[in-house]
Enzyme design. Structure first.
Site, PDB file in Angstrom:
ATOM      1  N   GLU A 106       0.885  -1.185  -0.017  1.00 35.31           N
ATOM      2  CA  GLU A 106      -0.034  -0.033  -0.078  1.00 35.31           C
ATOM      3  C   GLU A 106       0.846   1.287   0.214  1.00 35.31           C
ATOM      4  OE1 GLU A 106      -3.531  -0.147   2.732  1.00 35.31           O
ATOM      5  OE2 GLU A 106      -3.288   1.915   3.019  1.00 35.31           O
ATOM      6  N   ASP A 158       0.235   5.401   0.568  1.00 34.22           N
ATOM      7  CA  ASP A 158      -0.872   6.115   1.101  1.00 34.22           C
ATOM      8  C   ASP A 158      -0.571   7.628   1.138  1.00 34.22           C
ATOM      9  OD1 ASP A 158      -2.658   4.379   2.106  1.00 34.22           O
ATOM     10  OD2 ASP A 158      -1.041   3.650   3.530  1.00 34.22           O
ATOM     11  N   GLU A 214      -2.626  10.551   3.227  1.00 34.13           N
ATOM     12  CA  GLU A 214      -3.759  10.441   4.045  1.00 34.13           C
ATOM     13  C   GLU A 214      -3.913  12.025   4.625  1.00 34.13           C
ATOM     14  OE1 GLU A 214      -4.004   6.055   5.969  1.00 34.13           O
ATOM     15  OE2 GLU A 214      -2.566   7.398   6.985  1.00 34.13           O
ATOM     16  N   GLN A 263      -0.250  12.692   5.922  1.00 37.38           N
ATOM     17  CA  GLN A 263       0.484  11.557   6.289  1.00 37.38           C
ATOM     18  C   GLN A 263       0.955  10.730   5.291  1.00 37.38           C
ATOM     19  OE1 GLN A 263       0.230   9.859  10.198  1.00 37.38           O
ATOM     20  NE2 GLN A 263      -0.759   8.071   9.263  1.00 37.38           N
ATOM     21  N   ASN A 301       2.397   6.791   3.892  1.00 34.99           N
ATOM     22  CA  ASN A 301       2.942   5.592   4.636  1.00 34.99           C
ATOM     23  C   ASN A 301       3.379   4.485   3.564  1.00 34.99           C
ATOM     24  OD1 ASN A 301       3.429   3.755   6.473  1.00 34.99           O
ATOM     25  ND2 ASN A 301       1.213   3.438   7.279  1.00 34.99           N
ATOM     26  N   GLU A 328       4.974   5.454   8.642  1.00 31.09           N
ATOM     27  CA  GLU A 328       4.387   7.075   8.790  1.00 31.09           C
ATOM     28  C   GLU A 328       5.255   8.070   8.484  1.00 31.09           C
ATOM     29  OE1 GLU A 328       3.588   4.538  11.093  1.00 31.09           O
ATOM     30  OE2 GLU A 328       1.414   4.133  10.673  1.00 31.09           O
ATOM     31  N   ASP A 378     -11.182   8.466  15.824  1.00 32.20           N
ATOM     32  CA  ASP A 378     -10.303   7.723  17.011  1.00 32.20           C
ATOM     33  C   ASP A 378      -9.038   8.057  17.146  1.00 32.20           C
ATOM     34  OD1 ASP A 378     -10.505   6.311  14.663  1.00 32.20           O
ATOM     35  OD2 ASP A 378     -10.156   4.601  15.635  1.00 32.20           O
ATOM     36  N   GLY A 406      -4.517  13.051  17.903  1.00 37.61           N
ATOM     37  CA  GLY A 406      -4.661  11.771  18.578  1.00 37.61           C
ATOM     38  C   GLY A 406      -5.767  11.155  18.893  1.00 37.61           C
ATOM     39  N   ARG A 426       9.477   4.113  19.315  1.00 40.74           N
ATOM     40  CA  ARG A 426       8.630   2.868  18.469  1.00 40.74           C
ATOM     41  C   ARG A 426       9.783   2.120  17.688  1.00 40.74           C
ATOM     42  NH1 ARG A 426       5.106   4.862  14.022  1.00 40.74           N
ATOM     43  NH2 ARG A 426       4.146   2.635  13.066  1.00 40.74           N
TER      44      ARG A 426
END
Ligand SMILES: *[C@@H]1O[C@H](CO)[C@@H](O)[C@H](O)[C@H]1NC(C)=O
Length: 287
Positions: free
Chosen positions: A105, A107, A109, A122, A124, A134, A198, A203, A276
């Site tokens: 994919e 992206d 966004e 964004q 990705n 991201e 969400d 965030g 992360r």
């Protein structure tokens, strides 16, 4: 008239009404795309040159290309939701299809925001089921005030994301470093808008304010220059300028341009998110 005949007529009328209603419900968006979600929220005044997707309290909407493509160049002019777009997500992306396909994919966004607060863009990349790449940035213009061009170039050597013809991100083929690349499945191009409150705005703290619905995003001048991949697996390219050697790597100048944009506009980059990724993924070393 007997009662039986009367009810038969009623049924017939109901049937005719239903079929007419259905025929009217499918918007004419030409043959390059079909509606994948919510006919009633997809509009085109000109047979597909301009397509508006809406999100209301009950549903988002989406379109996808009729063809699937193996490599190519894909772009559209996009005007994002004006006013309070908090919690809404508009997307423009390529995604692998096929029963046994791994998840690839690419992206764009567009993360909505409260009135007067900036949209975030964004990008990705998923290659062979691995995503989590991201990058988030602010734009140097207001993407709700007018149309801007967003493009993805994809060949065997690299993937370039462009905003108004400026490369903002590159994902080179780093197979030699053991990094999977997007090259095993044909993909379709999709455009969508939906409720993602969400996570989208601050965030997930700021929710959609439905008083502003329907939220509308408009796409026009789609440019689909991929090799359309047939069921047999054979591909047909009308052109393949995007596969010429000058698109096999970026020039130093283009790399410097991307570095400048990253320093100035990028607000999040998975490569530098040490919480992360304590060890940055291998492809981060040279991008
Ligand atoms: C929305 O606006 C706030 C305040 O300016 C900003 O911190 C945030 O990054 C913006 N974008 C998103 C997607 O939350």
């Amino acid at each position: 008239m007997t009662t039986r005949k009367c009810s038969r007529n009623l049924l017939l009328t109901a049937f005719l009404l239903l079929t007419t209603y259905n025929a009217e419900a499918a918007p004419d968006i030409g043959t390059d795309f079909y509606v994948t979600w919510a006919d009633r929220l997809v509009e085109s005044p000109d047979g597909g040159k301009t397509i508006t997707l809406s999100l209301d309290y009950n549903s988002g909407s989406a379109i996808g290309t009729t063809n699937k493509y193996m490599f190519g160049y894909f772009s559209a002019d996009i005007k994002l939701v004006g006013g309070n777009s908090a919690g809404t997500l508009a997307t423009f992306y390529l995604k692998s299809i096929g029963e046994y396909a791994v998840h690839d994919e690419l992206d764009f966004e567009f993360l909505g925001n409260s009135s007067g607060q900036p949209y975030a863009l964004q990008t990705n990349v998923f290659a062979n089921d691995l995503g989590g790449r991201e990058q988030r940035m602010n734009l140097w213009f207001d993407p709700t005030a007018g149309f801007h061009n967003y493009a993805i170039l994809w060949n065997r050597h690299m993937i370039i994301f462009y905003v108004d013809s400026t490369p903002i991100r590159v994902f080179p083929n780093n197979n030699r470093l053991g990094v999977n690349y997007v090259q095993s499945n044909p993909m379709k191009l999709y455009s969508t808008i939906y409720n993602a409150d969400d996570w989208v705005t601050q965030g997930g703290k700021v929710k959609i304010d439905w008083r502003w619905a329907p939220f509308r995003v408009t796409f026009k001048n789609y440019n689909l220059q991929g090799c359309a991949s047939q069921m047999s697996g054979a591909t047909q390219c009308s052109t393949s300028w995007w596969d010429e050697p000058r698109y096999w790597s970026l020039t130093t100048g283009q790399y410097d341009g991307i570095k400048y944009i990253q320093q100035r506009y990028v607000t999040y980059n998975y490569c530098t998110d040490l919480r992360r990724n304590p060890t940055p993924p291998p492809e981060c070393a040279n991008t």
